[in-house]
Design a protein around this motif. Structure first.
Motif, PDB file in Angstrom:
ATOM      1  N   HIS A  38       9.326  11.523  -5.751  1.00 17.12           N
ATOM      2  CA  HIS A  38       8.973  11.537  -4.397  1.00 17.12           C
ATOM      3  C   HIS A  38       7.870  10.420  -4.021  1.00 17.12           C
ATOM      4  N   ASP A  39       7.072  10.242  -4.974  1.00 18.40           N
ATOM      5  CA  ASP A  39       5.814   9.161  -5.013  1.00 18.40           C
ATOM      6  C   ASP A  39       6.563   7.730  -5.280  1.00 18.40           C
ATOM      7  N   ARG A  40       7.623   7.846  -5.908  1.00 18.94           N
ATOM      8  CA  ARG A  40       8.197   6.510  -6.058  1.00 18.94           C
ATOM      9  C   ARG A  40       9.104   6.042  -4.993  1.00 18.94           C
ATOM     10  N   VAL A  41       9.380   7.142  -4.253  1.00 23.67           N
ATOM     11  CA  VAL A  41      10.470   6.775  -2.970  1.00 23.67           C
ATOM     12  C   VAL A  41       9.446   6.251  -2.025  1.00 23.67           C
ATOM     13  N   LEU A  42       8.312   6.742  -1.776  1.00 21.72           N
ATOM     14  CA  LEU A  42       7.311   6.665  -0.714  1.00 21.72           C
ATOM     15  C   LEU A  42       6.709   5.029  -1.046  1.00 21.72           C
ATOM     16  N   ALA A  43       6.227   4.822  -2.175  1.00 19.84           N
ATOM     17  CA  ALA A  43       5.766   3.562  -2.548  1.00 19.84           C
ATOM     18  C   ALA A  43       6.448   2.617  -2.184  1.00 19.84           C
ATOM     19  N   ALA A  44       8.137   2.718  -2.513  1.00 23.31           N
ATOM     20  CA  ALA A  44       9.022   1.649  -2.366  1.00 23.31           C
ATOM     21  C   ALA A  44       9.389   1.578  -0.951  1.00 23.31           C
ATOM     22  N   LEU A  45       9.335   2.765  -0.060  1.00 24.77           N
ATOM     23  CA  LEU A  45       9.489   2.572   1.512  1.00 24.77           C
ATOM     24  C   LEU A  45       8.288   1.533   1.976  1.00 24.77           C
ATOM     25  N   ALA A  46       7.186   1.699   1.410  1.00 25.19           N
ATOM     26  CA  ALA A  46       5.952   0.953   2.074  1.00 25.19           C
ATOM     27  C   ALA A  46       6.080  -0.386   1.873  1.00 25.19           C
ATOM     28  N   THR A  47       7.021  -0.909   1.018  1.00 18.08           N
ATOM     29  CA  THR A  47       7.294  -2.523   0.933  1.00 18.08           C
ATOM     30  C   THR A  47       8.344  -2.979   1.631  1.00 18.08           C
ATOM     31  N   LEU A  48       8.924  -2.145   2.290  1.00 21.36           N
ATOM     32  CA  LEU A  48      10.026  -2.796   3.217  1.00 21.36           C
ATOM     33  C   LEU A  48       9.273  -3.506   4.574  1.00 21.36           C
ATOM     34  N   PRO A  49       9.947  -4.354   5.083  1.00 20.65           N
ATOM     35  CA  PRO A  49       9.658  -4.961   6.418  1.00 20.65           C
ATOM     36  C   PRO A  49       9.368  -3.894   7.449  1.00 20.65           C
ATOM     37  N   ASP A  96       0.719  -1.238   0.139  1.00 21.60           N
ATOM     38  CA  ASP A  96       0.146   0.176   0.073  1.00 21.60           C
ATOM     39  C   ASP A  96       0.977   1.174  -0.182  1.00 21.60           C
ATOM     40  N   PRO A  97       0.636   2.307  -0.762  1.00 20.25           N
ATOM     41  CA  PRO A  97       1.495   3.391  -1.051  1.00 20.25           C
ATOM     42  C   PRO A  97       1.322   4.313   0.461  1.00 20.25           C
ATOM     43  N   LEU A  98       2.192   4.934   0.702  1.00 21.89           N
ATOM     44  CA  LEU A  98       2.481   5.688   1.987  1.00 21.89           C
ATOM     45  C   LEU A  98       1.633   7.008   1.460  1.00 21.89           C
ATOM     46  N   PRO A  99       1.172   7.861   2.337  1.00 24.70           N
ATOM     47  CA  PRO A  99       0.607   9.123   2.097  1.00 24.70           C
ATOM     48  C   PRO A  99       1.462  10.205   1.192  1.00 24.70           C
ATOM     49  N   ASP A 100       0.757  11.213   0.387  1.00 24.72           N
ATOM     50  CA  ASP A 100       1.537  11.769  -0.340  1.00 24.72           C
ATOM     51  C   ASP A 100       2.245  13.017   0.479  1.00 24.72           C
ATOM     52  N   ASP A 101       1.771  13.095   1.522  1.00 27.82           N
ATOM     53  CA  ASP A 101       2.095  14.326   2.413  1.00 27.82           C
ATOM     54  C   ASP A 101       3.252  13.970   3.555  1.00 27.82           C
ATOM     55  N   LEU A 102       3.900  12.845   3.310  1.00 30.12           N
ATOM     56  CA  LEU A 102       5.195  12.361   4.368  1.00 30.12           C
ATOM     57  C   LEU A 102       6.042  13.424   4.014  1.00 30.12           C
ATOM     58  N   GLY A 103       6.371  13.929   2.703  1.00 23.95           N
ATOM     59  CA  GLY A 103       7.435  15.029   2.715  1.00 23.95           C
ATOM     60  C   GLY A 103       7.363  16.249   3.280  1.00 23.95           C
ATOM     61  N   GLU A 104       6.189  16.445   3.948  1.00 23.92           N
ATOM     62  CA  GLU A 104       5.870  17.655   4.415  1.00 23.92           C
ATOM     63  C   GLU A 104       6.533  17.994   5.735  1.00 23.92           C
ATOM     64  N   HIS A 105       7.341  17.085   6.167  1.00 23.80           N
ATOM     65  CA  HIS A 105       7.910  16.929   7.488  1.00 23.80           C
ATOM     66  C   HIS A 105       9.449  16.773   7.582  1.00 23.80           C
ATOM     67  N   PRO A 106      10.228  17.635   6.973  1.00 22.07           N
ATOM     68  CA  PRO A 106      11.509  17.359   6.751  1.00 22.07           C
ATOM     69  C   PRO A 106      12.304  17.272   7.864  1.00 22.07           C
ATOM     70  N   PRO A 107      13.373  16.600   8.160  1.00 20.16           N
ATOM     71  CA  PRO A 107      14.345  16.507   9.248  1.00 20.16           C
ATOM     72  C   PRO A 107      14.804  17.782   9.645  1.00 20.16           C
ATOM     73  N   PRO A 108      14.974  17.959  10.796  1.00 18.32           N
ATOM     74  CA  PRO A 108      15.769  19.320  11.245  1.00 18.32           C
ATOM     75  C   PRO A 108      17.137  19.701  10.413  1.00 18.32           C
ATOM     76  N   GLY A 109      17.153  20.795  10.075  1.00 17.06           N
ATOM     77  CA  GLY A 109      18.446  21.056   9.356  1.00 17.06           C
ATOM     78  C   GLY A 109      18.495  20.787   7.907  1.00 17.06           C
ATOM     79  N   ALA A 110      17.451  20.070   7.283  1.00 15.20           N
ATOM     80  CA  ALA A 110      17.512  19.619   6.165  1.00 15.20           C
ATOM     81  C   ALA A 110      17.077  20.917   5.235  1.00 15.20           C
TER      82      ALA A 110
END
Length: 207
Positions: A127-138, A94-108
């Motif tokens: 952005h969308d490819r990375v989030l979808a790929a991340l969702a496939t990880l254990p 399942d794909p991760l939400p599209d707005d995950l990139g709205e929370h950059p790490p401090p200093g990014a």
């Protein structure tokens, strides 16, 4: 005078009715981002965060000060997320939400606020490819990458949060990054090189 995290937690244990709410307000955005990125599902993240905050409220007296309060809170949130993922058996694809990139790490470094149309489209697609790929990880690998690469947490702190050795964190990150690179590479045109997942810590355990 602003009270620090330890003072707030101690005040909560001592019966201050506003201290815990003040502590949660201070860190809720970051904890929500971690829950959302780890579960990949808004409802699961909301439920996991609620479970975690209830647990933290009840278990505050068990905090002994060995780690920072934020580390303690992150541990409870991540464990709640992993428990929910295992219980609900959320589908890994399942794909991760599209707005995950709205929370950059401090200093990014933040992106150009007004990129050209082509750059904006390419950035969104990546952005969308990375989030979808991340969702496939254990879940355990995903949690490591969320904390290390997306939240910019030090390896030692992530190890404390997850309750595993630093070497295990490195190993999970290395495997997760390798899997992400392979998945991202599958969708790119021949002859192009996939961008590596963002990483603040290199040299992970190759296992």
């Amino acid at each position: 005078m602003t009270r620090d995290d330890r003072t707030l937690l101690r005040a909560h244990v001592d019966g201050d009715p506003t201290a815990f709410a003040e502590l949660v307000t201070r860190h809720r955005d970051r904890l929500w981002a971690v829950a959302l990125r780890t579960t990949g599902h808004r409802e699961e993240a909301a439920d996991a965060l609620q479970d975690a905050l209830v647990a933290a409220h009840r278990k505050a007296a068990t905090y002994r000060g060995e780690a920072a309060v934020t580390t303690w809170l992150h541990r409870i949130v991540v464990n709640a997320c992993l428990d929910r993922i295992r219980r609900s058996r959320v589908r890994a694809a399942d794909p991760l939400p599209d707005d995950l990139g709205e929370h950059p790490p401090p200093g990014a470094a933040r992106a150009d606020p007004a990129p050209g149309p082509e750059e904006a489209v390419l950035a969104r697609e990546t952005h969308d490819r990375v989030l979808a790929a991340l969702a496939t990880l254990p879940p355990e690998q995903r949690a490591c990458l969320v904390l290390v690469d997306m939240e910019a947490r030090p390896l030692a702190e992530v190890a404390e949060v997850l309750g595993v050795p630093v070497g295990t964190v490195k190993s999970r990150c290395a495997r997760g990054r390798a899997r992400l690179a392979a998945l991202l590479g599958e969708d790119r045109p021949p002859g192009t090189v996939p961008p590596p997942p963002a990483s603040h810590h290199r040299g992970g355990d190759p296992r």
